[in-house]
Design an enzyme around this catalytic site. Structure first.
Site, mmCIF file in Angstrom:
data_model
loop_
_atom_site.group_PDB
_atom_site.id
_atom_site.type_symbol
_atom_site.label_atom_id
_atom_site.label_comp_id
_atom_site.label_asym_id
_atom_site.label_seq_id
_atom_site.Cartn_x
_atom_site.Cartn_y
_atom_site.Cartn_z
ATOM 1 N N GLY A 242 9.193 -16.651 6.331
ATOM 2 C CA GLY A 242 9.436 -16.923 7.740
ATOM 3 C C GLY A 242 8.361 -17.837 8.307
ATOM 4 N N ARG A 596 -8.954 -2.650 7.524
ATOM 5 C CA ARG A 596 -8.491 -1.924 6.348
ATOM 6 C C ARG A 596 -7.449 -2.743 5.594
ATOM 7 N NH1 ARG A 596 -5.326 3.634 7.418
ATOM 8 N NH2 ARG A 596 -5.424 4.584 5.347
ATOM 9 N N ASN A 599 -2.860 -2.782 0.838
ATOM 10 C CA ASN A 599 -2.424 -3.006 -0.542
ATOM 11 C C ASN A 599 -3.152 -4.232 -1.095
ATOM 12 O OD1 ASN A 599 -1.151 -3.366 -2.967
ATOM 13 N ND2 ASN A 599 0.934 -3.264 -2.152
ATOM 14 N N GLY A 669 -4.824 -6.870 10.348
ATOM 15 C CA GLY A 669 -3.816 -7.901 10.070
ATOM 16 C C GLY A 669 -4.414 -9.030 9.257
ATOM 17 N N GLY A 671 -2.101 -11.648 7.608
ATOM 18 C CA GLY A 671 -1.072 -12.571 7.132
ATOM 19 C C GLY A 671 -1.394 -14.031 7.336
ATOM 20 N N GLU A 672 -2.195 -14.341 8.331
ATOM 21 C CA GLU A 672 -2.338 -15.747 8.702
ATOM 22 C C GLU A 672 -3.730 -16.319 8.504
ATOM 23 O OE1 GLU A 672 0.429 -16.558 12.305
ATOM 24 O OE2 GLU A 672 -0.006 -14.438 12.291
#
Lengths: 710, 329
Positions: A242, A596, A599, A669, A671-672
């Site tokens: 996405g 944190r 995974n 977070g 992801g970016e």
């Protein structure tokens, strides 16, 4: 009361887990929206404008309607009327498709041909003759464009900042770096094209979609088509990437819903790769001016950062490049500006680390220039300007470990041995250099709901409108739920991507896992309380199980304000052949502090993917707008280069332990942030290799051969 | 995509016969370019005659050492062939520099010679292009042309030939062997690609309905010391921004034989005969290499946005010839 000693349970989070759907994906069993068979399915093919500005004069539907299999041609003359004002984050007129005859840019949807097969729909679309009354257009972006203006207030707009006395600080500065940096239009190119199937069933609108947040899409569709929110169900099975392009703009979804409503049968619309270059939001070009004023030792007195980007005439989207300047370095004064230039171009949108990615290129390049001017090591310069509190917000940091990232990265990269002089290392025809840049990305949380059911068979089912767009969200949420319930991940079933599960934040803004995890943890607490209150034990659960819900809306509203970001340090080594202009990255290292890590396997995957984007942004990616047509001259994957395997060398990513409970899940977070600073690290390494500063991306053959000119 | 008939030919004569009298027919080799063009509507054949199964997939070595490469040999097999690797290494390197492993496994030698330009306007049906639609105009001349021609172009077309393989073939005086209904013929590669002039849609001297059956490489001892160097915007999966095939034979510091051809600079592979003339009999020094490059590039007419190709090609001449000379020591 004492309980019998249970064998110690290993925490699921923090240990590597392969993807729950991994086997299905590699065996082809996993279905994407375009793959799923539906009875009576009709296919829609989008027709887009070939002119940059004007009005549709005529649409010759008769010829196309007579073609084999063609069921309908939707165009502004016969389209359903949509409700104005709908949008994901405020009204977005890009959703108002086929509502009038105005053409605002090349590639704007002007018709949808629906047919029995996809091939027939495409043949009809190819044959559809549309005439236009063309108007003069302007698609050429530049920072000194007369149309340059401040951004309109919006939930996404970073306000301009005037803090301290920038002019006085500049005057008092021993060293001033004052430079302009530019970045070009860039495009996400998710591997899976945008696709949506819509049908009416039993009085409900069902949409199977490729998106980053089914709840949000359902809300937008309900508003757009004036439906009760309960009437709309949006879901997806698997989503193939996405990067910000599957949430804000929904031309495929809106037109599939429109077509099924008119035709009374299921309709699927799939975008082509070329259509993805103009209809799903892209990263706009930026022109950024950065002025850093510092004392002779490199301590910053003032940070000025002005960013300008083009937007469309349909909807304003501004690239918020100053975000980076607001949290990285302490200074006595700040002057931050965001400007836009409305042009006859497609509307930009979110693309991986919006604002942060181009902003970090400018600011982290300028910091490298300042380090060279002052004669301070680039890492030492950053350490010297480490703030105590949010540099602009004044708020305490929820956590900040940029220093630790820089120091650990420097140790592992071998920075201490670096000769600061540019242009002095050779390996055959190659000049070698190394560079560093700092990274940051906001650590946000969005209100979400979750439900967990303790099933009668002893397993658990988690329902949350999360989206797994390839990140491994399903797997991570399974780990989180397992720990919250103190059970093994194998006994937890994760159900996501269904708007019927209720409010949830999107897989966007690096906020997905952080937002869903909080809600899952709350639901787990509620469920365990419910179960503890039950008479009897787990073996006596009713057949439908026991379900607990959670909603983090109020918890979130009650939080104190904090400056909360992930931070990181990016290192790159490059080789430059000054005779051919070729630039090759030899290795990259990223060290991140992101709270944190749920995974490690999929986290590293995200970081390395982001860093690859950074490399690609530095060296390859550039949408080239053709002034003669106003369209893109390279709007496909043959013309628009992304880094290919051979361009991507050893990329290492790791993180430091960080405990931050501003979000009780501990997640910030990730992801970016992998892309942030990557392009600057590469550009700074190119300078170190050659002595030539590249302020304009990408660092192409042509720019290297011409000494870095614009 | 237009619906089309498909026939498979058993031998070259049958292939030519099948195509004969069918103006809207095309031979199909590996399909790696033609099928893409059919999908985008640039090519709309009514009939495809599949020639990939013809028994033309091998290399024959003549008594004088000349190689004849069968037209349906795959690019992969060509690049791996010992005779090619040892005697014409630049050709093997050129082929391996092109496309991807998957494409090279499909693409044929004949198809490679006939692949079309990758100019973006050629494949964008909404834009004028003289090559696709004669007389409609050239969008690239004043549009996006960072990777277009600097040599031999006309105001009718500034597109480049995308082949890597053909650059090496040009350097080694290849001859294209063809079969027509009237019989066999040979066309030197130097004459195979037509000048752009005002007919950019006419790209080759191949007679109508003719089938390429092979390519002959005359024996050339100099070719055993040859290199292909391709410069592009990324390390793989990209067409050249500039490339060079070069061979060099030096005796006692004097250039005795030299071959130079450029890619990505013109509508055809560009044999650098001016540069070769300047070098023959002279010293093999970087200065002489640079002067030779300048002699060739004196004819260059860069467009507004591709001037970088002139220094790029000049640098490639110097660095490639220097490397060849050093390797021979």
């Amino acid at each position: 009361m004492t309980t019998p000693a249970a064998p110690p349970r290993t925490s699921a989070t923090g240990t590597p887990h392969t993807r729950r759907e991994g086997r299905a994906k590699v065996t082809g069993e996993a279905r994407y929206t375009g793959d799923i068979p539906f009875a009576e399915l009709a296919h829609g093919w989008l027709v887009t404008s070939t002119v940059a500005r004007g009005r549709i004069r005529s649409v010759d539907t008769d010829t196309v309607l007579a073609m084999p299999g063609v069921l309908a041609v939707l165009h502004p003359g016969n389209a359903l009327r949509l409700t104005p004002g709908a949008g994901l984050m405020g009204p977005d007129a890009n959703l108002q498709l086929l509502q009038d005859d105005r053409v605002p840019h090349v590639g704007w949807p002007v018709a949808l041909v629906v047919a029995e097969t996809q091939e027939q729909a495409r043949a009809g679309a190819d044959a559809l003759v549309i005439t236009y009354d063309e108007e003069p257009y302007d698609t050429a972006f530049r920072a000194d464009h007369p149309g340059l203006r401040p951004t309109a207030p919006s939930p996404l707009a970073m306000p301009d900042v005037d803090q301290g006395d920038p002019d006085a600080e500049l005057a008092a500065s021993a060293v001033v770096v004052d430079r302009e940096y530019t970045t070009p239009e860039e495009f996400h190119n998710a591997m899976e094209p945008h696709a949506a199937m819509a049908r009416w069933e039993n009085g409900r609108l069902e949409v199977v979609d490729s998106n980053q947040g089914s709840y949000a899409v359902a809300q937008v569709l309900a508003a757009l088509f004036s439906l009760d929110a309960d009437t709309v169900r949006v879901r997806s099975e698997h989503v193939g990437g996405g990067f910000g392009s599957k949430g804000l703009r929904l031309p495929h979804t809106v037109l599939a819903v429109m077509a099924t409503t008119i035709l009374h049968r299921p309709v699927r619309v799939v975008l082509t790769r070329r259509q993805m270059f103009s209809l799903v939001g892209h990263r706009p070009a930026t022109a950024q001016r950065v002025r850093l004023g510092a004392d002779a030792d490199g301590r910053l007195r003032v940070v000025e950062h002005e960013t300008a980007s083009p937007t469309s005439t349909v909807h304003e989207f501004a690239e918020q490049s100053t975000r980076h300047s607001r949290t990285l370095y302490a200074a006595d004064a700040f002057r931050l500006r965001t400007r836009v230039v409305p042009l006859d171009v497609p509307t930009p949108g979110f693309m991986r680390a919006p604002g942060w990615a181009p902003g970090s290129f400018a600011v982290e390049s300028a910091m490298d220039e300042l380090a060279a001017e002052v004669g301070v090591d680039p890492i030492a310069l950053r350490l010297r300007n480490e703030p105590e509190t949010g540099p602009v917000s004044g708020l305490p940091f929820s956590s900040r470990n940029l220093v630790a990232c820089l120091e650990e990265g420097a140790r592992r990269f071998g920075w201490a041995d670096r000769d600061p002089r540019p242009g002095v290392r050779r390996d055959g025809r190659w000049l070698l250099g190394t560079g560093v840049a700092a990274a940051a990305h906001s650590a946000g949380v969005g209100a979400s709901t979750a439900a967990i059911t303790a099933e009668a068979d002893g397993t658990y089912t988690v329902r949350v409108t999360a989206a797994d767009i390839g990140t491994g969200a399903r797997t991570a949420l399974g780990q989180i739920a397992a720990d919250a319930l103190e059970v093994s991940p194998e006994s937890v079933r994760i159900r996501i991507a269904d708007s019927d599960f209720g409010l949830a934040w999107l897989a966007g803004g690096s906020m997905g896992t952080a937002s869903w995890a909080w809600a899952i943890n709350e639901a787990a607490v509620a469920l365990r309380k419910k179960l503890a209150d039950l008479p009897g034990d787990m073996a006596d659960l009713p057949p439908e199980g026991v379900t607990a819900h959670a909603d983090t809306t109020e918890l979130l509203a009650a939080r104190e304000q904090r400056e909360s970001h992930g931070y990181g340090a990016q290192f790159a080594e490059v080789a430059v052949d000054p005779a051919s202009g070729e630039v090759r990255v030899r290795r990259m290292l990223g060290i991140f502090a992101v709270g944190r890590v749920v995974n490690p396997l999929t986290a590293r995957n995200q970081f390395i993917g982001g860093m690859t984007w950074g490399l690609s942004m530095a060296l390859h990616e550039e949408g080239v707008r053709d002034d003669a047509s106003g369209g893109l001259a390279n709007g496909d994957l043959a013309g628009y280069h992304v880094a290919a395997n051979a361009d991507v060398p050893l990329i290492e990513a790791d993180w430091i332990d960080e405990h931050d409970t501003y979000n009780p899940s501990g997640i910030k977070g990730l992801g970016e942030i992998g892309i942030v600073g990557g392009a600057a690290a590469v550009a700074n390494a190119v300078w170190h290799a050659t002595g030539v500063r590249h302020r304009h991306l990408p660092i192409s053959l042509e720019r290297v051969l011409s000494g870095g000119r614009r | 995509m237009r619906e089309f008939d498909y026939r498979r030919a058993a031998d070259a004569h049958e292939a030519v016969a099948l195509l004969s009298g069918e103006p809207e027919a095309r031979f199909l080799g590996g399909g790696t370019n033609l099928v893409d063009l059919m999908k985008t509507g640039v090519e709309n054949p009514a009939l495809l005659v599949d020639v990939r199964g013809l028994p033309l997939d091998r290399i024959e070595v003549a008594g004088d050492g000349a190689l004849t490469i069968g037209a349906t040999m795959t690019n992969s097999d060509l690049a791996a062939h010992p005779e090619v690797r040892h005697r014409y290494p630049a050709l093997a390197e050129a082929v391996l520099a092109g496309a991807s492993g998957q494409l090279r496994n499909m693409a044929t030698v004949g198809g490679n010679l006939l692949q079309r330009t990758r100019c973006g306007y050629f494949t964008d049906l909404s834009r004028p292009c003289n090559k696709r639609e004669p007389g409609s105009g050239c969008s690239a001349l004043n549009g996006e042309h960072h990777n277009h021609a600097i040599l031999g172009w006309s105001e009718h077309c500034v597109a480049t030939n995308p082949s890597d393989m053909a650059v090496a073939l040009a350097a080694f005086d290849a001859v294209v062997r063809v079969l027509t209904p009237e019989g066999s013929a040979e066309i030197p590669l130097a004459d195979f690609y037509l000048p752009v002039g005002d007919t950019p849609h006419r790209e080759t001297a191949l007679p109508d309905g003719a089938l390429i059956t092979g390519v002959t490489l005359p024996a050339a001892p100099v070719a055993a010391r040859s290199r292909y160097r391709k410069v592009r915007e990324r390390a793989s999966y990209a067409f050249a921004n500039g490339s060079i095939a070069a061979a060099l034979h030096v005796e006692d510091g004097t250039v005795r034989d030299v071959r130079i051809a450029f890619g990505a600079v013109a509508s055809r592979p560009w044999r650098a005969r001016e540069a070769e003339r300047a070098l023959i009999g002279g010293p093999a020094t970087p200065e002489a290499f640079a002067a030779a490059a300048d002699a060739e590039l004196a004819a260059a007419r860069p467009l507004a946005h591709n001037g970088y190709k002139v220094p790029l090609i000049r640098n490639l001449v110097v660095s490639t010839l220097t490397e060849l000379q050093e390797a021979a020591r």
